[in-house]
Design a protein around this motif. Structure first.
Motif, PDB file in Angstrom:
ATOM      1  N   ASP A 164       0.840  -1.187   0.000  1.00  0.00           N
ATOM      2  CA  ASP A 164       0.000   0.000   0.000  1.00  0.00           C
ATOM      3  C   ASP A 164       0.881   1.244   0.000  1.00  0.00           C
ATOM      4  O   ASP A 164       2.104   1.177   0.142  1.00  0.00           O
ATOM      5  N   SER A 165       0.255   2.397  -0.148  1.00  0.00           N
ATOM      6  CA  SER A 165       1.007   3.663  -0.216  1.00  0.00           C
ATOM      7  C   SER A 165       0.563   4.632   0.872  1.00  0.00           C
ATOM      8  O   SER A 165       0.682   5.844   0.707  1.00  0.00           O
ATOM      9  N   LYS A 191       2.713   9.666   1.545  1.00  0.00           N
ATOM     10  CA  LYS A 191       1.393  10.140   1.939  1.00  0.00           C
ATOM     11  C   LYS A 191       1.379  11.649   1.760  1.00  0.00           C
ATOM     12  O   LYS A 191       2.015  12.391   2.505  1.00  0.00           O
ATOM     13  N   LEU A 192       0.639  12.116   0.748  1.00  0.00           N
ATOM     14  CA  LEU A 192       0.654  13.536   0.412  1.00  0.00           C
ATOM     15  C   LEU A 192      -0.128  14.367   1.422  1.00  0.00           C
ATOM     16  O   LEU A 192       0.280  15.464   1.791  1.00  0.00           O
ATOM     17  N   ASP A 193      -1.286  13.851   1.826  1.00  0.00           N
ATOM     18  CA  ASP A 193      -2.094  14.514   2.861  1.00  0.00           C
ATOM     19  C   ASP A 193      -3.035  13.464   3.431  1.00  0.00           C
ATOM     20  O   ASP A 193      -2.818  12.265   3.257  1.00  0.00           O
ATOM     21  N   GLY A 199       2.677   5.937  -4.860  1.00  0.00           N
ATOM     22  CA  GLY A 199       3.873   5.119  -4.794  1.00  0.00           C
ATOM     23  C   GLY A 199       4.452   4.871  -6.166  1.00  0.00           C
ATOM     24  O   GLY A 199       3.747   4.921  -7.180  1.00  0.00           O
ATOM     25  N   PHE A 200       5.758   4.597  -6.190  1.00  0.00           N
ATOM     26  CA  PHE A 200       6.450   4.298  -7.444  1.00  0.00           C
ATOM     27  C   PHE A 200       7.536   3.280  -7.157  1.00  0.00           C
ATOM     28  O   PHE A 200       8.195   3.323  -6.115  1.00  0.00           O
ATOM     29  N   GLY A 201       7.730   2.338  -8.091  1.00  0.00           N
ATOM     30  CA  GLY A 201       8.788   1.358  -7.943  1.00  0.00           C
ATOM     31  C   GLY A 201       9.395   0.961  -9.270  1.00  0.00           C
ATOM     32  O   GLY A 201       8.740   1.026 -10.319  1.00  0.00           O
ATOM     33  N   PHE A 264       3.295   1.734 -10.419  1.00  0.00           N
ATOM     34  CA  PHE A 264       2.825   3.044  -9.954  1.00  0.00           C
ATOM     35  C   PHE A 264       1.468   2.863  -9.301  1.00  0.00           C
ATOM     36  O   PHE A 264       0.669   2.031  -9.740  1.00  0.00           O
ATOM     37  N   LYS A 265       1.217   3.588  -8.246  1.00  0.00           N
ATOM     38  CA  LYS A 265      -0.093   3.515  -7.573  1.00  0.00           C
ATOM     39  C   LYS A 265      -0.450   4.881  -7.013  1.00  0.00           C
ATOM     40  O   LYS A 265       0.412   5.662  -6.585  1.00  0.00           O
ATOM     41  N   ILE A 266      -1.727   5.162  -7.031  1.00  0.00           N
ATOM     42  CA  ILE A 266      -2.243   6.388  -6.428  1.00  0.00           C
ATOM     43  C   ILE A 266      -3.549   6.049  -5.727  1.00  0.00           C
ATOM     44  O   ILE A 266      -4.378   5.303  -6.255  1.00  0.00           O
ATOM     45  N   LYS A 267      -3.705   6.555  -4.528  1.00  0.00           N
ATOM     46  CA  LYS A 267      -4.859   6.213  -3.698  1.00  0.00           C
ATOM     47  C   LYS A 267      -5.515   7.476  -3.167  1.00  0.00           C
ATOM     48  O   LYS A 267      -4.830   8.402  -2.709  1.00  0.00           O
ATOM     49  N   HIS A 268      -6.842   7.487  -3.227  1.00  0.00           N
ATOM     50  CA  HIS A 268      -7.618   8.590  -2.657  1.00  0.00           C
ATOM     51  C   HIS A 268      -8.559   8.034  -1.596  1.00  0.00           C
ATOM     52  O   HIS A 268      -9.362   7.132  -1.870  1.00  0.00           O
ATOM     53  N   LYS A 269      -8.456   8.559  -0.394  1.00  0.00           N
ATOM     54  CA  LYS A 269      -9.326   8.148   0.700  1.00  0.00           C
ATOM     55  C   LYS A 269     -10.436   9.180   0.866  1.00  0.00           C
ATOM     56  O   LYS A 269     -10.173  10.341   1.183  1.00  0.00           O
ATOM     57  N   PHE A 270     -11.650   8.757   0.615  1.00  0.00           N
ATOM     58  CA  PHE A 270     -12.782   9.651   0.842  1.00  0.00           C
ATOM     59  C   PHE A 270     -12.964   9.890   2.343  1.00  0.00           C
ATOM     60  O   PHE A 270     -13.309  10.983   2.779  1.00  0.00           O
TER      61      PHE A 270
END
Length: 715
Positions: A164-165, A191-193, A199-201, A264-270
């Protein structure tokens, strides 16, 4: 004291065991309460304690992978009960696969972040497309799981979950070993905010490969010819596993490979319970032979790649450079996975695409690679949509949903001006075969709790399978559809929190691969009129925590397959083809034992006994009868170490000779490793495989002793 120490060593050798693949291998200062009851999701699509799941489930963690310093995903899987790995080529392997309970990869579903990794062409798994450092966890479910996952899940499910990121991490690592083998890479998560993280690998894998000794040879029945060139000498006579005497004229050398993987992964938590994640992985893989050798010499003693030899029967046989070349294999894989997780409403939704493009090989006639040749590619796509909803009531846990998967493939052939350059195409391509498999399914499962001790799991899946858009030998094939119900029933008795008895029945429905339906192989003909095969599995099992430190699992299973897909003699006397045979039977027993001796030492032992027969009551020799895995794990302060053993019985046909070309020998190999935490965030490690340099054949000559050293930094 010395006698006591000897007894302790003997007991450790006999138990030899438990690297505890199902737990987490960590340094001693991090060890808390020892826990054998990890939570698993794959078996029932809901989170449950492993001890209470009515199936055998094993878990491999990122720490297990890191500790063993393994180079491939299948290396990490080798200690799973009932699993046999035929990928003797390691990172360079492009042919053989794994087995689980006697089922090959086309009957074992492999998921990576919810997306199928079994390609649409042969259902082989694109193992190279998975960066091993990006893996957080692997759950392996042994046994029928088709009521929840569909046709490929006949032998089981291997569910690979990436990291996870959600937190800030950086991991840099490098690994070097035998045959100029490299594995190196970086992984970052940020974790941007409170809502966004990414994440990147990148992972690079390279090897010169080992000498598999797949010597090019001719048998005495080869068509004799006599050309006006110099008579050569130097060929060797040997015996194949089937007893036939043959002449060896040379070898293509080692099989090297190059592999680059990006993720590459990007996650948005509502909010804390709802999130949307997009994950992307790209892999570019190439394998090729190098350092071809000839055993042929001219009258002056010079090595030659062109001429003719006189066979012992007095006849003559030509050879030239094309007899020493091997194909260049390549594959590009893109995996897109978009997942929505809603823990408020207990909803999961996954949609994605596994795009295996530029999948094929090129071949030519000269060792330098400068001459003309041919390129064949088999691009495949797997589109996947999967939705599930869970209702958790007082006595019921209901899972329902649907999934749709569409597999497509085509075949293209190109002429190449320079066969080592796959971009040097001449003219347009020719298409020879292709088609589409479409599966649409609805499923429902209810885990009903009669009492605190008795539970029943009832599942049902409705599959509609359609094969369409098929063409074979330039002929369009009529569309055909099938509908099948796949029920599942499991009863569990849990007299206490540490014991579960279970009995289960599952029905499976597995469609033929596009390769078997439409391919134009020179050795085995396709059959566009194949039907799906169906399987019924009955299993009885026990899972028990013998104490706070010991776990034991026992399972007995019997699987009957109707309309099994196999090959037999075709109407063409010179070829075989795929058919649906009447029936096949697989019976087996698995024993799994894990033990935590103290805070420093743990061990494991698992034994698999299995027997498979076709409809003529003849043993299916490709399935080993016995598999044994055992190991010992040590952790103290900054040090950790392990030693493990792996045994498999032979896979020889009746009358085959072991220890010869193309045989499938029994083997026992030992692996060992040690690691040292020399800084707070840095570890150096050494691993040795085939410690005693065992010599055996798995079709090709198996590797001898190999080693690799690694260092990694985590921040």
């Amino acid at each position: 004291m010395k006698k006591l120490a000897s007894k302790g060593l003997l007991m450790s050798a006999l138990i030899c065991g438990n690297v505890l693949w199902g737990g987490t291998a960590i340094h001693a200062e991090e060890i808390g309460e020892y826990d054998l009851d990890t939570m698993v999701v794959t078996a029932t699509r809901t989170a449950q304690e492993n001890i209470k799941v009515p199936a055998q489930v094993n878990v491999i963690t990122a720490e297990d992978i890191k500790k063993r310093n393994v180079l491939t995903i299948t290396d990490a899987l080798k200690s799973i009960p009932g699993l046999y790995d035929a990928r003797v080529g390691g990172m360079s392997n492009t042919a053989n696969g794994i087995q689980l309970r006697g089922f090959g990869e086309e009957s074992v579903l492999v998921l990576y972040d919810g997306m199928p990794m079994n390609d649409g062409y042969t259902a082989k798994v694109a193992w190279s497309a998975i960066s091993i450092d990006n893996v957080e966890r692997i759950e392996v479910v042994q046994g029928a799981a088709s009521s929840l996952y569909g046709g490929r899940a006949v032998g089981g499910v291997i569910n690979i979950i990436s990291k996870d990121s959600d937190k800030d991490t950086a991991h840099v690592y490098a690994n070097y070993g035998s045959d100029n083998t490299w594995k190196r890479g970086v992984n970052f998560t940020k974790k941007l905010d409170d809502k966004w993280s990414l994440g990147f690998g990148y992972e690079n894998r390279r090897t010169d490969g080992y000498d598999r000794k797949p010597a090019f040879l001719y048998d005495y029945r080869a068509k004799p010819t006599h050309v006006n060139t110099e008579l050569a000498t130097g060929s060797n006579s040997t015996i194949r596993n089937d007893g036939r005497q043959v002449q060896i004229i040379g070898t293509p050398g080692k099989q090297a490979s190059k592999d680059d993987n990006y993720n590459f992964k990007i996650k948005h938590k509502f909010n804390d319970k709802q999130s949307l994640t997009y994950k992307y992985s790209h892999d570019k893989f190439k394998s090729f032979s190098s350092d071809a050798k000839t055993y042929m010499r001219d009258s002056s003693g010079n090595l030659i790649y062109k001429g003719y030899i006189q066979l012992p029967n007095g006849k003559f046989l030509d050879f030239n450079e094309s007899d020493f070349t091997d194909s260049i294999n390549y594959k590009k894989v893109d995996v897109h996975a978009l997942s929505y997780q809603d823990d408020i409403n207990n909803i999961k939704f996954n949609v994605g695409l596994t795009n295996i493009k530029d999948n094929g090989y090129s071949s030519g006639s000269d060792l330098a690679g400068e001459g003309s040749g041919t390129k064949r590619i088999y691009p495949t796509k797997a589109y996947k949509v999967d939705f599930q909803k869970v209702w958790d009531k007082e006595k019921h846990t209901i899972v329902t949903g649907f999934d749709i998967q569409k597999d497509t493939m085509d075949s293209y052939t190109y002429k190449l001006a320079k066969w080592s350059d796959r971009d040097s195409t001449i003219g347009s391509s020719t298409t020879t075969f292709g088609g589409t498999n479409l599966v649409e399914a609805l499923f429902i499962q209810d885990q009903y709790k009669f009492t605190d001790a008795f539970n029943m799991t009832v599942g049902l899946r409705l599959d509609r399978y359609e094969k369409k858009d098929g063409y074979y030998k330039n002929k369009r094939i009529d569309e055909k559809s099938y509908t099948e119900l796949s029920p599942k029933l499991a009863l569990t008795y849990t007299p206490d929190d540490d014991t579960t008895y279970y009995v289960s029945y599952g029905h499976s429905f597995n469609q033929p691969t596009l390769y078997k339906l439409y391919s134009e192989s020179t050795s085995i003909m396709a059959n566009p009129y194949l039907k799906p095969e169906t399987s019924d599995t009955l299993e009885i099992g026990l899972k028990k925590n013998l104490s706070e430190k010991a776990y034991m699992g026992i399972s007995l299973y019997n699987t009957k397959t109707q309309d099994m897909l196999a090959y037999a003699q075709s109407p063409d006397p010179n070829k075989r083809w795929y058919i649906n045979i009447d029936e096949a039977k697989r019976m087996g027993a698995e024993f799994d034992f894990k033990f935590k001796h103290d805070d420093k030492i743990s061990s494991y032992l698992n034994v698999t006994m299995q027997n498979a027969k076709d409809d003529n009551d003849k043993r299916i020799s490709s399935i080993p009868k016995r598999i044994v895995n055992l190991g010992l794990d040590y952790n103290y302060d900054k040090w950790s170490a392990y030693i493990e053993g792996q045994y498999s019985s032979d896979r020889l046909d009746d009358g085959d000779i072991g220890g010869k070309l193309y045989s499938e020998d029994p083997f026992f190999i030992a692996n060992a490793g040690v690691s040292y935490k020399f800084m707070k965030n840095a570890v150096v490690s050494l691993a040795v495989r085939n410690l005693f340099d065992r010599d055996y054949w798995q079709w090709y000559k198996a590797p001898g002793r190999t080693w690799n050293v690694g260092v990694d930094f985590t921040f």
